[in-house]
Design an enzyme around this catalytic site. Structure first.
Site, PDB file in Angstrom:
ATOM      1  N   ALA A  73       0.841  -1.200   0.000  1.00 28.08           N
ATOM      2  CA  ALA A  73       0.000   0.000   0.000  1.00 28.08           C
ATOM      3  C   ALA A  73       0.870   1.241   0.000  1.00 28.08           C
ATOM      4  O   ALA A  73       2.051   1.202   0.367  1.00 28.08           O
ATOM      5  CB  ALA A  73      -0.918   0.001   1.222  1.00 28.08           C
ATOM      6  N   ASP A  74       0.269   2.342  -0.402  1.00 25.79           N
ATOM      7  CA  ASP A  74       0.924   3.635  -0.335  1.00 25.79           C
ATOM      8  C   ASP A  74      -0.154   4.690  -0.123  1.00 25.79           C
ATOM      9  O   ASP A  74      -1.259   4.565  -0.654  1.00 25.79           O
ATOM     10  CB  ASP A  74       1.715   3.938  -1.604  1.00 25.79           C
ATOM     11  CG  ASP A  74       2.699   5.072  -1.375  1.00 25.79           C
ATOM     12  OD1 ASP A  74       3.825   4.782  -0.934  1.00 25.79           O
ATOM     13  OD2 ASP A  74       2.337   6.240  -1.601  1.00 25.79           O
TER      14      ASP A  74
END
Length: 191
Positions: A73-74
């Site tokens: 994720a970011d």
């Protein structure tokens, strides 16, 4: 949800670990240090964290075994038509919070689910409205909480969330760094 896969969280974020653990699924954390985070300047705000989450997944792909699912994720903060990432230091964090003070911004998290056979990715956006902050409040928060590992230089679950956040339109957990409700739904579909 029956787990037929060994789940790996590819993230160094303690908040993502905490949020994923809240789903009561078994997982292990694996970190590849020093991953680059670059994206094409032509991407729209909701495309940037998805691109980065996929980029992170690509770094792990050669290490994945069968029946292993990787979650990467970011998170970005989008404010006044620009990306606000993690601050480079104290002054940068203070400047970021000045720019968020009294304004609404978007927090966009991209999540990528990857196995050796398939991949899916999605983005979740939450709008966050900050009340005006005084210079003293900003400096107090930065000096006490040192939000240097957080996009936008703040953690909504910390003091600043209590005093500054007037409203949220969207997922609170997304603002923390992982939209766990959507992750859960996507895992059910994916697995």
């Amino acid at each position: 949800m029956k787990q037929n896969y060994h789940i790996i969280l590819g993230s160094n974020s303690p908040r993502r670990r905490e949020l994923l653990a809240g789903l009561d699924i078994d997982f292990e954390v694996k970190i590849i240090p020093g991953l680059e985070e670059h994206y094409p300047p032509t991407l729209r705000p909701e495309e940037i964290p998805v691109f980065l989450a996929k980029q992170k997944a690509a770094a792990y792909l050669s290490t994945l075994a069968e029946k292993t699912l990787l979650i990467t994720a970011d998170t970005i903060v989008w404010n006044e038509n620009e990306v606000i990432g993690k601050p480079k230091g104290r002054e940068d964090a203070i400047q970021m919070l000045r720019s968020l003070s009294g304004h609404e911004h978007q927090v966009v998290t991209g999540v990528c689910l990857t196995t050796t056979e398939k991949q899916t990715a999605f983005a979740v956006t939450s709008a966050v409205k900050f009340a005006p902050l005084t210079e003293e409040e900003i400096i107090y928060y930065v000096d006490k909480y040192k939000p240097f590992d957080k996009a936008g230089a703040y953690g909504i679950q910390e003091w600043i969330g209590y005093v500054a956040v007037e409203s949220i339109n969207g997922s609170f957990y997304n603002v923390m760094g992982l939209p766990v409700q959507r992750v859960y739904q996507e895992l059910k579909r994916f697995l």
